[in-house]
Enzyme design. Structure first.
Site, short mmCIF file in Angstrom:
data_model
loop_
_atom_site.label_atom_id
_atom_site.label_comp_id
_atom_site.label_asym_id
_atom_site.label_seq_id
_atom_site.Cartn_x
_atom_site.Cartn_y
_atom_site.Cartn_z
N SER A 125 5.09 -9.88 -0.10
CA SER A 125 6.49 -9.55 -0.39
C SER A 125 6.69 -8.04 -0.34
CB SER A 125 6.89 -10.07 -1.77
OG SER A 125 6.74 -11.46 -1.82
N SER A 152 -2.88 -12.96 -0.51
CA SER A 152 -2.98 -14.14 0.36
C SER A 152 -3.28 -13.76 1.80
CB SER A 152 -1.67 -14.92 0.34
OG SER A 152 -1.30 -15.21 -0.98
N GLU A 199 0.95 -12.19 -14.75
CA GLU A 199 2.12 -12.49 -13.93
C GLU A 199 2.81 -13.76 -14.42
OE1 GLU A 199 1.07 -13.18 -9.86
OE2 GLU A 199 3.13 -13.11 -9.16
N GLN A 224 1.67 -6.65 -3.02
CA GLN A 224 0.41 -7.24 -3.43
C GLN A 224 -0.19 -8.02 -2.27
OE1 GLN A 224 -0.05 -9.37 -7.37
NE2 GLN A 224 0.17 -11.15 -6.04
N GLY A 225 -1.26 -7.48 -1.71
CA GLY A 225 -1.87 -8.11 -0.54
C GLY A 225 -3.05 -8.98 -0.94
#
Ligand SMILES: Cc1cc2nc3c(=O)[nH]c(=O)nc-3n(C[C@H](O)[C@H](O)[C@H](O)COP(=O)(O)OP(=O)(O)OC[C@H]3O[C@@H](n4cnc5c(N)ncnc54)[C@H](O)[C@@H]3O)c2cc1C
Lengths: 386, 299
Positions: free
Chosen positions: A154, A122, A237, A119-120
């Site tokens: 991550s 930040s 989430e 998940q890009g």
């Protein structure tokens, strides 16, 4: 409904009793491979995407079934699969906002572990203030051309796909110019660089994008409508994560108690004897507090009332509880914490020191505790904005 | 119910009068049953004479010789107003005692810092009592009473927290400094957000423990200790935060916060404070054999 659920649970339990449950290696690369194989096994047994629609490769059951599965997994001391970001975060958003081809082609592979997702969101300049992100995507014919940098992503070095937030309209108000794109990580121009965490693991990365070309059909939701998808993702989430982590803590607590007991407790009247009782008592109280909270979370999930600002109450309590539990247990290591592979009071110093360090991350990722307090005070309690 | 008592600071021996008959009436001898029935309908007042109420502190000791009671209990809530006493002796037996019985001395304290209770000390020198339960059943009933007291005190604390959060939100929206409501400052917002989260956590834990009693009849000793350990800690903190957010007025007797704070401070150590109860919970967890079934309970 309840009997159905009870039957489902005992079915899962029976399957797990016969399953070949892997032991998780400490080495990160080996761990990744083992847990990816395990993901395929779980997928083939119908244990992933339980609450997703059938067309997305899921089982079409409820969140409660999903929770029951996660609990049984933990009680059987079976690990979670590796692709949790895809399973918990990206997948549900594609299922909700994605195009037909994305659901049909991408989700089954996401579930099976063939595709690992990252998940890009930040960026170096956009953390809590996510909407100020600057990674640009410019339409050129049928393709977006992406340039910029993400950080804390991550598993980016291991992932096949990335859910990326990009700025597609720099002139618009900051929330209104963002789009949500699905990016194949093998596309030329993408460079992930792993960063070492305080635990010694290298789970997250900086990711550089240099004129990366992505087909327009990879857009999720509307062009410039990415903020709605992202907030949905973050809300889901929080709720899913609370439930899953609660079970992890229960298992950790049981393991610690079992280790202390097997080793033999210090004499009750000694200072150490008292410390052990109080530490375990504090951890147990924290666990029960979270248990009572998640009963309400489950009720909200079952009623379809997620995401809501209430999720932030869960997240804040979760952070606190995790830090109490691992803080109390790790403190029992005393000075032996610094001695790797020692076992003071029967507690494995490496494991508990690792988990204790990791608990610092909970109040940072998924929105920091301060951000949750902003949400609670303004959106839930109606305090005036500053 | 007890949450409401907390929210509105209802005075009087409600806990003793509703709890003791509920737990003890069924197995009690005929004469005692009449007393319990009267107390429940507001006729007469019960007090619980249990040295264990003082938690880790010395609450006294009551022994039995030749069927008569000897010793002292230092802290008896509403002892001075009681028309009947339920006494717990060190050998884990339960007695109904007339406060005017020969050999009994009731010393009322003249002042106390809990706005809602009065305290007395009871001396027993060969006092006659009526056994309230079969000797083999009494220890279980005593545990049940103590678990219920802890649970209901926690519910009352929960009500206190709810009240303090509500009052503080209202005040923070209204009070202005530097030309804006103090509730718009993040330092204040974050205190209040934490107060809310903690008050909600106590409420949820009360709900969860009470829901479990629907089938079992009484909270388990561990559940009750967990609940009161958490409530005692968190609610006192919520009161303190409420005072802080109110500023100078929060320290005065002009607003009602001090009543709630004093009540919370008085309830905190009753039947064990957070430290004592955490230790008890820890000891129980370490003693128990690991049984999955206990945690597998579906949420
Ligand atoms: C283990 C881990 C894994 C992660 N994985 C991912 C991932 O896979 N993908 C991804 O996109 N991101 C990921 N993140 C990033 C995470 O979401 C961000 O770290 C987080 O949102 C905080 O942003 P920041 O690090 O820039 O801190 P900042 O936003 O710079 O915050 C610094 C401090 O300022 C405070 N602060 C900031 N704004 C405010 C405000 N308005 N009011 C009060 N206080 C404020 C914060 O609470 C914090 O204490 C991960 C982080 C960690 C630790």
């Amino acid at each position: 409904m309840t009997t159905d659920l009870a039957e489902y649970r005992s079915g899962v339990r029976a399957w797990l009793a016969d399953a070949d449950i892997p032991t998780v290696p400490l080495d990160l690369d080996e761990r990744f491979d083992v847990l990816r194989d395990w993901q395929r096994v779980l997928f083939e047994a119908g244990g992933l995407g339980i609450s997703w629609s059938k067309e997305a490769g899921g089982q079409g059951l409820s969140h409660l079934h999903q929770l029951a599965f996660a609990e049984e997994l933990a009680y059987a001391r079976a690990p979670m699969p590796i692709g949790l970001i895809g399973l918990d975060v990206v997948g549900p958003s594609i299922d909700e906002f994605g195009q037909q081809w994305q659901r049909e082609e991408l989700l089954p592979k996401l579930l099976s572990g063939e595709h690992i997702w990252c998940q890009g969101f930040s960026e170096p300049g956009a953390g809590s203030d996510l909407a100020s992100l600057r990674t640009r995507a410019v339409l050129d014919g049928d393709e977006f051309v992406i340039s910029g940098q993400k950080v804390w992503t991550s598993w980016a070095h291991k992932a096949q796909w990335c859910a990326l937030l990009v700025r597609t309209d720099p002139a618009a108000h900051k929330h209104a110019g963002i789009s949500y794109l699905l990016v194949d990580m093998s596309t030329p121009g993408i460079t992930p660089k792993p960063l070492e965490q305080m635990t010694g693991d290298r789970e997250f990365c900086e990711v550089f994008f240099d004129e990366v070309r992505v087909p327009r059909r990879n857009l999720v939701g509307e062009l410039n409508g990415g903020w709605a998808v992202a907030t949905h993702t973050l809300g889901i989430e929080r709720a899913a994560y609370t439930l899953r982590r609660r079970v992890d803590y229960e298992i950790a607590f049981e393991d610690a108690v079992a280790a202390l007991r097997d080793h033999g407790l210090p004499a009750p009247e000694t200072g150490l004897g008292r410390r052990v009782r109080i530490a375990i008592g504090k951890a147990h109280v924290a666990l029960k507090v979270l248990g009572a909270q998640t009963q309400k979370t489950v009720a909200r999930l079952a009623a379809g009332e997620v995401p809501t600002p209430e999720d932030s109450v869960d997240k804040l309590l979760l952070n606190e509880v995790e830090q109490i539990i691992f803080g109390e247990i790790a403190e029992l290591l005393g000075p032996y914490r610094a001695v790797e592979e020692s076992r003071p009071l029967g507690l494995a110093s490496d494991r508990w020191a690792h988990d204790h360090l990791y608990s610092r991350a909970t109040s940072i990722y998924g929105g920091t505790s301060q951000i949750q307090r902003n949400i609670i005070s303004e959106r839930l309690l109606g305090l005036p904005r500053g | 119910m007890f949450t409401l008592y907390g929210r509105y600071l209802v005075p009087g021996p409600l806990l003793e009068n509703s709890l003791l008959p509920a737990v003890l009436a069924a197995d009690a001898p005929e004469t005692a049953r009449a007393v319990f029935k009267a107390a429940m309908s507001g006729d007469g007042q019960l007090a619980l004479v249990d040295p264990h109420a003082a938690g880790d502190w010395d609450g006294g000791s009551i022994t039995v010789r030749n069927g008569r009671l000897f010793g002292r209990c230092h802290l008896v809530r509403f002892g001075g107003d009681a028309t009947q006493l339920v006494v717990v002796s060190d050998d884990q037996q339960l007695w109904l005692v007339d406060p005017h019985a020969g050999g009994l001395e009731m010393i009322q304290t003249d002042a106390n810092a809990d706005p809602l209770s009065s305290f007395a000390s009871v001396g027993l020198d060969g006092v006659a009592g009526t056994p309230l339960a079969d000797p083999s059943a009494a220890p279980r009933l005593i545990e049940e009473i103590r678990s219920w007291v802890r649970t209901l005190v926690a519910c009352e604390l929960s009500g206190i927290a709810t009240h303090c959060v509500r009052t503080t939100i209202d005040y923070a929206k209204e009070r202005e400094q530097f030309g804006r409501p103090i509730g718009s400052y993040q330092a204040i917002k974050h205190i209040i957000a934490d107060m809310h989260v903690h008050a909600a956590s106590v409420r949820n834990l009360c709900d969860s423990v009470l829901a479990d009693t629907v089938n079992s009849g009484a909270p388990t000793a561990v559940d009750a200790a967990v609940l009161k350990a958490h409530a005692s800690k968190v609610v006192v903190e919520v009161c303190q935060d409420a005072i802080q957010v109110h500023g100078g007025i929060g320290f005065t007797a002009e607003v009602d916060l001090h009543w709630f704070y004093k009540r919370a401070l008085a309830l905190r150590p009753w039947y064990g404070d957070t430290r004592a109860l955490e230790e008890m919970v820890g000891a129980a967890a370490l003693a128990q054999t690991t049984e999955h079934a206990s945690t597998t309970k579906a949420v």
